[in-house]
Design a protein around this motif. Structure first.
Motif, PDB file in Angstrom:
ATOM      1  N   VAL A   1       0.466  -3.955   4.265  1.00 57.31           N
ATOM      2  CA  VAL A   1       0.108  -2.418   4.422  1.00 57.31           C
ATOM      3  C   VAL A   1       1.547  -2.065   4.926  1.00 57.31           C
ATOM      4  O   VAL A   1       2.207  -2.496   5.689  1.00 57.31           O
TER       5      VAL A   1
ATOM      6  N   ASP B   1      -8.116   1.336   1.540  1.00 59.50           N
ATOM      7  CA  ASP B   1      -8.993   2.202   2.350  1.00 59.50           C
ATOM      8  C   ASP B   1      -8.569   1.777   3.794  1.00 59.50           C
ATOM      9  O   ASP B   1      -8.988   2.490   4.692  1.00 59.50           O
TER      10      ASP B   1
ATOM     11  N   THR C   1       0.898  -1.067   0.035  1.00 61.41           N
ATOM     12  CA  THR C   1      -0.001  -0.050  -0.059  1.00 61.41           C
ATOM     13  C   THR C   1       1.000   1.305   0.009  1.00 61.41           C
ATOM     14  O   THR C   1       2.073   1.269   0.338  1.00 61.41           O
TER      15      THR C   1
ATOM     16  N   ILE D   1      -2.760 -11.934   1.561  1.00 59.47           N
ATOM     17  CA  ILE D   1      -2.395 -11.305   2.882  1.00 59.47           C
ATOM     18  C   ILE D   1      -2.746 -12.013   4.091  1.00 59.47           C
ATOM     19  O   ILE D   1      -4.119 -12.117   4.301  1.00 59.47           O
TER      20      ILE D   1
ATOM     21  N   ASP E   1      -8.839   1.644  -3.699  1.00 68.13           N
ATOM     22  CA  ASP E   1     -10.036   0.816  -3.118  1.00 68.13           C
ATOM     23  C   ASP E   1     -11.226   1.881  -3.257  1.00 68.13           C
ATOM     24  O   ASP E   1     -11.245   2.793  -3.032  1.00 68.13           O
TER      25      ASP E   1
HETATM   26  O1  KIV Z   1      -6.951  -1.318   2.373  1.00 64.30           O
HETATM   27  C1  KIV Z   1      -5.914  -2.235   2.131  1.00 64.30           C
HETATM   28  O2  KIV Z   1      -4.866  -1.989   2.786  1.00 64.30           O
HETATM   29  C2  KIV Z   1      -6.166  -3.724   1.699  1.00 64.30           C
HETATM   30  C3  KIV Z   1      -5.101  -4.624   1.884  1.00 64.30           C
HETATM   31  C4  KIV Z   1      -5.164  -5.068   3.435  1.00 64.30           C
HETATM   32  C5  KIV Z   1      -5.154  -5.710   1.075  1.00 64.30           C
HETATM   33  O3  KIV Z   1      -7.241  -3.800   1.269  1.00 64.30           O
END
Ligand code: KIV
Length: 272
Positions: A223, A52, A30, A211, A91
C-alpha cells in the motif's frame, strides 16, 4: 489519446505472464488518485492497484467494508487518467460480488465502463468461483486474492498470518489452483507463510503477487501510504518503509504556518 500514451509499451496481462515465465519479478503498488498515480506510473511500476484499502488510507475507516462501488469508480477513474504504462486493477468492494454472480458481473461492467481500468480484483476462492466465471465470460480480466482477505475480517476476527495450519494451507493451495483453472490472470497472496506462498507460486502458471508472503513469489505489492511512511501506526513485519513522508509533510506544513504567522510569506517576489 495523446501521442505520449500511444508511444509507451503498456503492461498487459500477457506481459505479466511472460514476466513469470522469464523469472522477472513484478512490481505492484496501490494508488487512489491522479497525482500519486502519475508519480507511481512514471517511476515505472508494472501494476497499479486501486485497492479497497482506500477505505482505510483515504477515508479513514477501520476496515475495507464501508467503501462503495461508486467510491471505487471515482478512485479508479482518477488513477486511469494519470496512467500511461502500468496495468490498472480496481478492487471490487465488499458486497458487490459475493453470493450473486449477476451482481458481480454488473459491478465489474460498471468498473470497466466508468473507469477504463484493465481488470478487477476480488477476494476469495471456491466460494466466489461462479462470480469469477461470469465476470470472465464478459471478457473482463480477474485478479484473485487469497490468504488474509480483509473483507472477511469479521469472520476471522484478526489480521494475523493466515494458513499456518495444514488444513488451511491445503485449502489455500486448492483455491489457487481453482482460480487459475477458472481463468484468473494473477493472484494476490496476503500475509501467509513464505514457504507456502513459494509452493503456490511453483504450483500454478499464473503470477503470484505477495504482500507479507515472502520472496518466493512472482512479485510484490504494498500500500503506497504504508511504504512512503504516510501512515504511522500500521507497522507489520512485512512492511518496508522507503520514506517518512508523515514527518516530511508535517515539517513542511509547520514551516508554512510559521512563515504565515511571521509574515515572511508571501515575500515581495511572491506577490503581484
Ligand atoms: O486493497 C488493497 O490495497 C489490497 C492490497 C493490500 C493487496 O488488496
Amino acid at each position: 489519446m495523446s501521442i505520449h500514451k500511444e508511444s509507451i509499451k503498456r503492461v498487459t496481462t500477457h506481459v505479466l505472464s511472460e514476466m513469470k515465465l522469464k523469472g522477472e519479478k513484478i512490481s505492484m503498488l496501490t494508488s487512489y488518485d491522479f497525482s500519486m498515480a502519475n508519480i507511481v506510473d512514471k517511476a515505472g511500476v508494472d501494476v497499479i492497484l486501486v485497492g479497497d484499502s482506500a477505505s482505510n488510507v483515504m477515508a479513514g475507516h477501520e476496515t475495507t467494508l464501508p467503501i462503495t462501488l461508486d467510491h471505487m469508480i471515482y478512485h479508479g477513474a482518477s488513477v486511469v487518467r494519470a496512467v500511461n504504462r502500468a496495468l490498472v486493477v480496481v478492487d471490487l468492494p465488499f458486497g458487490t460480488y459475493q453470493g450473486n454472480s449477476k451482481e458481480a458481473l454488473n459491478s465489474s461492467i460498471r468498473i470497466m465502463k466508468e473507469t477504463s481500468a484493465d481488470a478487477v480484483k476480488l477476494e476469495g476462492g471456491r466460494e466466489v468461483l461462479e462470480s469469477i466465471d461470469r465476470i470472465l465470460s464478459a471478457g473482463i480480466p480477474v485478479m484473485g486474492h487469497l490468504g488474509l482477505t480483509p473483507q472477511s475480517i469479521h469472520k476471522f476476527g484478526t489480521y494475523t498470518v493466515r494458513a499456518k495450519e495444514e488444513e488451511e494451507a491445503k485449502k489455500l493451495l486448492e483455491d489457487a489452483k481453482l482460480l487459475e483453472e477458472a481463468g484468473c490472470f494473477a493472484i494476490v497472496l496476503e500475509k501467509i507463510p513464505a514457504k507456502l506462498a513459494k509452493k503456490v507460486a511453483e504450483s500454478v502458471n499464473i503470477p503470484i503477487i505477495g504482500i507479507g508472503a515472502g520472496n518466493g513469489v512472482d512479485g510484490q505489492v504494498l500500500v503506497i501510504h504504508d511504504m512512503l511512511g504516510i501512515t504511522q501506526e500500521f507497522s507489520p513485519r512485512f512492511l518496508r518503509r522507503y520514506h517518512n513522508l508523515f514527518a516530511e509533510i508535517k515539517g513542511a506544513v509547520q514551516n508554512y504556518i510559521s512563515d504565515v504567522k511571521s509574515r515572511s510569506f508571501p515575500s515581495e517576489r511572491e506577490q503581484y
